[in-house]
Write a protein that holds these residues in place. Structure first.
Motif, PDB file in Angstrom:
ATOM      1  N   ASP A 147      -5.494 -18.829  27.539  1.00  0.00           N
ATOM      2  CA  ASP A 147      -4.923 -17.853  28.467  1.00  0.00           C
ATOM      3  C   ASP A 147      -3.470 -18.170  28.809  1.00  0.00           C
ATOM      4  N   LYS A 148      -3.182 -19.427  29.110  1.00  0.00           N
ATOM      5  CA  LYS A 148      -1.835 -19.790  29.584  1.00  0.00           C
ATOM      6  C   LYS A 148      -0.858 -20.134  28.462  1.00  0.00           C
ATOM      7  N   PHE A 149      -1.350 -20.771  27.398  1.00  0.00           N
ATOM      8  CA  PHE A 149      -0.462 -21.258  26.346  1.00  0.00           C
ATOM      9  C   PHE A 149      -0.599 -20.501  25.027  1.00  0.00           C
ATOM     10  N   GLY A 150      -1.722 -19.811  24.859  1.00  0.00           N
ATOM     11  CA  GLY A 150      -2.001 -19.226  23.555  1.00  0.00           C
ATOM     12  C   GLY A 150      -2.378 -20.293  22.543  1.00  0.00           C
ATOM     13  N   TYR A 151      -2.876 -21.445  23.029  1.00  0.00           N
ATOM     14  CA  TYR A 151      -3.242 -22.557  22.152  1.00  0.00           C
ATOM     15  C   TYR A 151      -4.712 -22.497  21.766  1.00  0.00           C
ATOM     16  N   ARG A 152      -5.000 -23.146  20.642  1.00  0.00           N
ATOM     17  CA  ARG A 152      -6.371 -23.221  20.155  1.00  0.00           C
ATOM     18  C   ARG A 152      -6.891 -24.640  20.317  1.00  0.00           C
ATOM     19  N   LEU A 153      -8.006 -24.779  21.004  1.00  0.00           N
ATOM     20  CA  LEU A 153      -8.678 -26.068  21.125  1.00  0.00           C
ATOM     21  C   LEU A 153      -9.770 -26.138  20.064  1.00  0.00           C
ATOM     22  N   ILE A 154      -9.690 -27.159  19.217  1.00  0.00           N
ATOM     23  CA  ILE A 154     -10.680 -27.351  18.160  1.00  0.00           C
ATOM     24  C   ILE A 154     -11.547 -28.550  18.541  1.00  0.00           C
ATOM     25  N   VAL A 155     -12.825 -28.332  18.674  1.00  0.00           N
ATOM     26  CA  VAL A 155     -13.764 -29.428  18.931  1.00  0.00           C
ATOM     27  C   VAL A 155     -14.720 -29.494  17.752  1.00  0.00           C
ATOM     28  N   HIS A 156     -14.525 -30.531  16.946  1.00  0.00           N
ATOM     29  CA  HIS A 156     -15.279 -30.729  15.711  1.00  0.00           C
ATOM     30  C   HIS A 156     -16.260 -31.875  15.931  1.00  0.00           C
ATOM     31  N   ARG A 157     -17.178 -32.056  15.041  1.00  0.00           N
ATOM     32  CA  ARG A 157     -18.144 -33.160  15.207  1.00  0.00           C
ATOM     33  C   ARG A 157     -17.468 -34.523  15.137  1.00  0.00           C
ATOM     34  N   TYR A 158     -16.263 -34.592  14.498  1.00  0.00           N
ATOM     35  CA  TYR A 158     -15.559 -35.873  14.358  1.00  0.00           C
ATOM     36  C   TYR A 158     -14.373 -36.034  15.305  1.00  0.00           C
ATOM     37  N   PHE A 159     -13.850 -34.947  15.829  1.00  0.00           N
ATOM     38  CA  PHE A 159     -12.613 -35.042  16.618  1.00  0.00           C
ATOM     39  C   PHE A 159     -12.448 -33.822  17.519  1.00  0.00           C
ATOM     40  N   ALA A 160     -11.519 -33.958  18.470  1.00  0.00           N
ATOM     41  CA  ALA A 160     -11.068 -32.830  19.294  1.00  0.00           C
ATOM     42  C   ALA A 160      -9.552 -32.776  19.187  1.00  0.00           C
ATOM     43  N   LYS A 161      -9.014 -31.567  19.041  1.00  0.00           N
ATOM     44  CA  LYS A 161      -7.573 -31.428  18.805  1.00  0.00           C
ATOM     45  C   LYS A 161      -7.057 -30.155  19.460  1.00  0.00           C
ATOM     46  N   LEU A 162      -5.959 -30.302  20.201  1.00  0.00           N
ATOM     47  CA  LEU A 162      -5.259 -29.153  20.764  1.00  0.00           C
ATOM     48  C   LEU A 162      -4.031 -28.901  19.894  1.00  0.00           C
ATOM     49  N   GLU A 163      -3.947 -27.738  19.287  1.00  0.00           N
ATOM     50  CA  GLU A 163      -2.819 -27.434  18.408  1.00  0.00           C
ATOM     51  C   GLU A 163      -1.622 -27.018  19.255  1.00  0.00           C
ATOM     52  N   LYS A 164      -0.683 -27.936  19.390  1.00  0.00           N
ATOM     53  CA  LYS A 164       0.444 -27.764  20.315  1.00  0.00           C
ATOM     54  C   LYS A 164       1.684 -27.302  19.552  1.00  0.00           C
ATOM     55  N   ILE A 165       1.892 -26.007  19.501  1.00  0.00           N
ATOM     56  CA  ILE A 165       3.056 -25.440  18.827  1.00  0.00           C
ATOM     57  C   ILE A 165       4.116 -25.145  19.887  1.00  0.00           C
ATOM     58  N   PRO A 166       5.336 -25.636  19.720  1.00  0.00           N
ATOM     59  CA  PRO A 166       6.370 -25.422  20.752  1.00  0.00           C
ATOM     60  C   PRO A 166       6.884 -23.992  20.769  1.00  0.00           C
ATOM     61  N   ALA A 167       7.483 -23.619  21.895  1.00  0.00           N
ATOM     62  CA  ALA A 167       8.151 -22.317  21.966  1.00  0.00           C
ATOM     63  C   ALA A 167       9.398 -22.336  21.094  1.00  0.00           C
ATOM     64  N   GLU A 168      10.084 -23.478  21.088  1.00  0.00           N
ATOM     65  CA  GLU A 168      11.288 -23.663  20.274  1.00  0.00           C
ATOM     66  C   GLU A 168      11.307 -25.107  19.786  1.00  0.00           C
ATOM     67  N   PRO A 169      11.755 -25.348  18.551  1.00  0.00           N
ATOM     68  CA  PRO A 169      11.883 -26.738  18.090  1.00  0.00           C
ATOM     69  C   PRO A 169      13.012 -27.440  18.841  1.00  0.00           C
ATOM     70  N   GLU A 170      12.814 -28.718  19.166  1.00  0.00           N
ATOM     71  CA  GLU A 170      13.823 -29.476  19.899  1.00  0.00           C
ATOM     72  C   GLU A 170      14.086 -30.809  19.218  1.00  0.00           C
ATOM     73  N   VAL A 171      15.217 -31.445  19.592  1.00  0.00           N
ATOM     74  CA  VAL A 171      15.676 -32.628  18.855  1.00  0.00           C
ATOM     75  C   VAL A 171      14.692 -33.787  18.929  1.00  0.00           C
ATOM     76  N   TRP A 172      13.937 -33.901  20.008  1.00  0.00           N
ATOM     77  CA  TRP A 172      13.050 -35.044  20.162  1.00  0.00           C
ATOM     78  C   TRP A 172      11.722 -34.854  19.440  1.00  0.00           C
ATOM     79  N   MET A 173      11.455 -33.650  18.976  1.00  0.00           N
ATOM     80  CA  MET A 173      10.180 -33.384  18.320  1.00  0.00           C
ATOM     81  C   MET A 173      10.171 -33.966  16.909  1.00  0.00           C
TER      82      MET A 173
END
Length: 388
Positions: A47-73
């Motif tokens: 709802d807030k980020f438009g992110y997808r939370l993946i919960v798999h039998r081996y791992f959990a992962k939040l796909e964090k895509i930035p609004a804009e690429p930045e130098v520290w990324m």
């Protein structure tokens, strides 16, 4: 009955933001916590980020895509574009392997050399190229996309015929995220980012704002009728209530900047100031800049523009006043060296940048949010110690 967004959900969300993924093998308790709070977290980040939370039998992962690429990324352990190219070649190599299949370092060296797309072929007799592959394999091992079974990779730095044995873990199959089209059909980073907004264009502004606030040190007002800042200002009460209800952050809004802060330091986050010596110098430098605002008045967006010589002069004043308390590495630097180091750190925290066309330095409003001084008796103690 489903649980609400409680303190455990907050803790799970923090971990998902701060780490690439959480694996069941290495963090079974945290992995289980995420599974228990999966539904409330999934709804919130969608709802807030438009992110997808993946919960798999081996791992959990939040796909964090930035609004804009930045130098520290990017991948912190990587030092040059070659590292990223080698990493992509490694991932392509792993795609052709079965899960739990073993492979030798010499095999991967040969395959990467054959598929490397650079204009100049790879040469494993080159020490710098071997060091780059070492960084790549170490990072891949830390991420869990390869598993070292036998041998030490560091030996490859001394001899190109050094061997190590690796295995393909199941996680390697889930490192890359999926896209609606084949990756080769995207020509630029901008095209990839634009794909992000196509699924829910009506929520574009909210998703963009939340991504910037949570992934970036600060969000700036960049133009008179800035649509992002309009949202930040007009929905400030709602933003503050929501962010403080779902995280430990506090929402701060100023004329030209919006940011998230913490009341107390917590080790799980990457924060400013950190333990680096440059943090102290930046805090001291901010106090010097504050004293010279009449000489360098901010523009309507809170930015201060100065020459490299002006920046170096203020930094020299800063060193003369506070340098006694800095680490020896920084005390011994020449003005040019110190300027280079400090500018790089300021850029990482979005406190400054250098104009490509003119070479002029832009100091941004976040630098004005901080200040640092030594205690009144600091210099006195130093003098007393010298007298003893």
């Amino acid at each position: 009955m489903e649980r609400g967004f409680d303190e455990k959900a907050k803790a799970a969300l923090i971990s998902l933001f701060e780490r690439f993924w959480i694996t069941r093998e290495h963090d079974p308790e945290l992995f289980q916590l995420i599974r228990e709070r999966e539904n409330v977290i999934k709804r919130y980040v969608q709802d807030k980020f438009g992110y997808r939370l993946i919960v798999h039998r081996y791992f959990a992962k939040l796909e964090k895509i930035p609004a804009e690429p930045e130098v520290w990324m990017g991948i912190e352990s990587f030092q040059e574009p070659l590292d990223y190219a080698l990493f992509c070649c490694l991932m392509a190599y792993l795609e052709g392997k079965e899960v739990e299949e073993k492979f030798l370092l010499s095999d991967v060296c040969e395959e990467i050399k054959a598929m490397y797309p650079g204009d100049v072929p790879l040469d494993w007799t080159n020490y710098q190229q071997r060091r780059a592959l070492i960084r790549v394999l170490k990072t891949a091992e830390e991420l869990g996309v390869v598993k070292r079974v036998d041998g030490e990779i560091e030996g490859f730095a001394q001899r190109e015929d050094h061997e190590a044995l690796y295995e393909v873990p199941v996680l390697s199959r889930y490192f890359m995220r999926s896209y609606p089209k084949d990756l080769t059909q995207y020509k630029t980073v901008e095209e990839l980012l634009e794909e992000e907004w196509k699924t829910a264009p009506q929520d574009y502004r909210r998703h963009r704002i939340y991504r910037q606030l949570f992934l970036s040190p600060v969000v700036y007002r960049k133009q008179k009728d800035d649509p992002d800042f309009y949202y930040l200002r007009n929905f400030r009460h709602r933003l503050r209530e929501d962010i403080e209800a779902h995280s430990d952050f506090r929402y701060e809004l100023y004329k030209n900047a919006a940011l998230l802060t913490l009341l107390e330091r917590e080790n799980v986050y990457t924060l400013f100031p950190d333990q680096k010596g440059t943090s102290d110098i930046i805090l001291h430098f901010a106090s010097i800049v504050r004293e010279h605002l009449l000489d360098y008045p901010p523009d309507e967006y809170g930015n201060i523009r100065m020459t490299q010589a002006d920046f170096q002069r203020l930094l020299t004043v800063c060193k003369e006043r506070y340098g006694e308390g800095w680490g020896k590495t920084y005390r011994d630097m020449t003005p040019a060296q110190l300027t280079s180091v400090l500018l790089e750190e300021l850029k990482q925290w979005k406190m400054a940048d250098v104009e490509k066309e003119t070479g002029m330095i832009m100091l941004y409003p976040l630098l004005g949010r901080i200040v640092g001084h030594y205690p009144p008796d600091f210099m006195k103690k130093g003098t007393d110690d010298d007298d003893e």
